[in-house]
Design a protein around this motif. Sequence first.
Motif, PDB file in Angstrom:
ATOM      1  N   THR A 132     196.350  75.184 -60.084  1.00 33.01           N
ATOM      2  CA  THR A 132     197.270  75.248 -58.948  1.00 33.01           C
ATOM      3  C   THR A 132     196.637  76.115 -57.870  1.00 33.01           C
ATOM      4  N   GLN A 133     197.159  76.030 -56.682  1.00 35.32           N
ATOM      5  CA  GLN A 133     196.591  76.796 -55.572  1.00 35.32           C
ATOM      6  C   GLN A 133     196.865  78.288 -55.700  1.00 35.32           C
ATOM      7  N   HIS A 134     197.976  78.636 -56.358  1.00 29.23           N
ATOM      8  CA  HIS A 134     198.352  80.047 -56.481  1.00 29.23           C
ATOM      9  C   HIS A 134     198.567  80.389 -57.947  1.00 29.23           C
ATOM     10  N   GLY A 135     198.088  81.526 -58.354  1.00 26.90           N
ATOM     11  CA  GLY A 135     198.304  81.986 -59.717  1.00 26.90           C
ATOM     12  C   GLY A 135     197.358  81.330 -60.715  1.00 26.90           C
ATOM     13  N   THR A 136     197.771  81.365 -61.970  1.00 26.56           N
ATOM     14  CA  THR A 136     196.925  80.851 -63.040  1.00 26.56           C
ATOM     15  C   THR A 136     197.382  79.488 -63.541  1.00 26.56           C
ATOM     16  N   GLY A 137     198.267  78.857 -62.848  1.00 24.72           N
ATOM     17  CA  GLY A 137     198.825  77.588 -63.300  1.00 24.72           C
ATOM     18  C   GLY A 137     197.850  76.434 -63.275  1.00 24.72           C
ATOM     19  N   ARG A 138     198.233  75.384 -63.965  1.00 26.28           N
ATOM     20  CA  ARG A 138     197.415  74.181 -64.075  1.00 26.28           C
ATOM     21  C   ARG A 138     198.337  72.964 -63.993  1.00 26.28           C
ATOM     22  N   ILE A 139     197.853  71.919 -63.375  1.00 26.67           N
ATOM     23  CA  ILE A 139     198.592  70.660 -63.299  1.00 26.67           C
ATOM     24  C   ILE A 139     197.783  69.604 -64.032  1.00 26.67           C
ATOM     25  N   VAL A 140     198.422  68.943 -64.977  1.00 25.95           N
ATOM     26  CA  VAL A 140     197.809  67.823 -65.687  1.00 25.95           C
ATOM     27  C   VAL A 140     198.597  66.588 -65.284  1.00 25.95           C
ATOM     28  N   TRP A 141     197.896  65.540 -64.890  1.00 34.52           N
ATOM     29  CA  TRP A 141     198.551  64.345 -64.365  1.00 34.52           C
ATOM     30  C   TRP A 141     197.943  63.083 -64.984  1.00 34.52           C
ATOM     31  N   ALA A 142     198.726  62.024 -64.924  1.00 36.20           N
ATOM     32  CA  ALA A 142     198.253  60.708 -65.357  1.00 36.20           C
ATOM     33  C   ALA A 142     198.886  59.664 -64.456  1.00 36.20           C
ATOM     34  N   GLU A 143     198.139  58.610 -64.169  1.00 39.34           N
ATOM     35  CA  GLU A 143     198.661  57.519 -63.349  1.00 39.34           C
ATOM     36  C   GLU A 143     198.748  56.249 -64.182  1.00 39.34           C
ATOM     37  N   LEU A 144     199.840  55.527 -63.944  1.00 39.19           N
ATOM     38  CA  LEU A 144     200.080  54.250 -64.610  1.00 39.19           C
ATOM     39  C   LEU A 144     200.207  53.187 -63.536  1.00 39.19           C
ATOM     40  N   ARG A 145     199.490  52.102 -63.683  1.00 44.60           N
ATOM     41  CA  ARG A 145     199.601  51.009 -62.710  1.00 44.60           C
ATOM     42  C   ARG A 145     200.955  50.318 -62.862  1.00 44.60           C
ATOM     43  N   HIS A 146     201.555  49.987 -61.721  1.00 43.87           N
ATOM     44  CA  HIS A 146     202.792  49.206 -61.747  1.00 43.87           C
ATOM     45  C   HIS A 146     202.992  48.522 -60.399  1.00 43.87           C
ATOM     46  N   THR A 147     203.714  47.456 -60.425  1.00 43.95           N
ATOM     47  CA  THR A 147     204.051  46.736 -59.193  1.00 43.95           C
ATOM     48  C   THR A 147     205.497  46.260 -59.246  1.00 43.95           C
ATOM     49  N   GLU A 148     206.326  46.967 -60.007  1.00 45.21           N
ATOM     50  CA  GLU A 148     207.690  46.503 -60.209  1.00 45.21           C
ATOM     51  C   GLU A 148     208.584  46.681 -59.000  1.00 45.21           C
ATOM     52  N   ILE A 149     208.320  47.687 -58.169  1.00 41.02           N
ATOM     53  CA  ILE A 149     209.113  47.907 -56.963  1.00 41.02           C
ATOM     54  C   ILE A 149     208.157  48.134 -55.811  1.00 41.02           C
ATOM     55  N   PRO A 150     208.224  47.303 -54.778  1.00 43.49           N
ATOM     56  CA  PRO A 150     207.351  47.531 -53.627  1.00 43.49           C
ATOM     57  C   PRO A 150     207.660  48.875 -52.984  1.00 43.49           C
ATOM     58  N   TYR A 151     206.618  49.601 -52.628  1.00 47.51           N
ATOM     59  CA  TYR A 151     206.777  50.897 -51.990  1.00 47.51           C
ATOM     60  C   TYR A 151     207.477  50.722 -50.647  1.00 47.51           C
ATOM     61  N   GLY A 152     208.402  51.615 -50.354  1.00 44.67           N
ATOM     62  CA  GLY A 152     209.102  51.568 -49.082  1.00 44.67           C
ATOM     63  C   GLY A 152     210.417  50.821 -49.131  1.00 44.67           C
ATOM     64  N   VAL A 153     210.650  50.096 -50.212  1.00 43.04           N
ATOM     65  CA  VAL A 153     211.920  49.378 -50.364  1.00 43.04           C
ATOM     66  C   VAL A 153     212.947  50.376 -50.878  1.00 43.04           C
ATOM     67  N   ASP A 154     214.145  50.341 -50.294  1.00 39.68           N
ATOM     68  CA  ASP A 154     215.189  51.243 -50.777  1.00 39.68           C
ATOM     69  C   ASP A 154     215.493  50.904 -52.213  1.00 39.68           C
TER      70      ASP A 154
END
Length: 163
Positions: A132-154
Amino acid sequence: MNHDTRHAPLLDPCSEADHHRYGFELPARVEYVSRARKLTRDRLRCWGIGGDVHDTALLVMSELVTNAVVHSGSHQVVCELLNGVEHLRVSVRDQGCAPTGPHVCHSVAAEERGRGLLLVEAVSSSWGAHATQHGTGRIVWAELRHTEIPYGVDFPRGNEGPC
């Protein structure tokens, strides 16, 4: 103040501010892994994300939270879902008390533990970790592909439940 009761979402799930992003914090204890799964399941349902992506996201969230709880020595974890154009990003921020960052264990021994990130690597389109930018923290992330909802659609706001 009892810190175990602080598990309110960081972002109001009904807010119009950014309905492609959802976060929550939980105590860094094993018994809260199921709470992380429930909050993730509820948000994915609100977003209309089901099937394999839904199931995989629950698995990834469980593994990342468990890793943070077991290996970081943190008092709390912060979880976030980011629903992007073609990817769903699952991330967990810990307080980073462990001396080294996360790594995949490619052990051939039949161990019960130590294979969480190997599983995350296998089911994700990409994953990683950074301080992380501050302190001793860490961010672990993972991405999953999907196309179930178009981005920007309510997203649906009808009678689906608490969204």
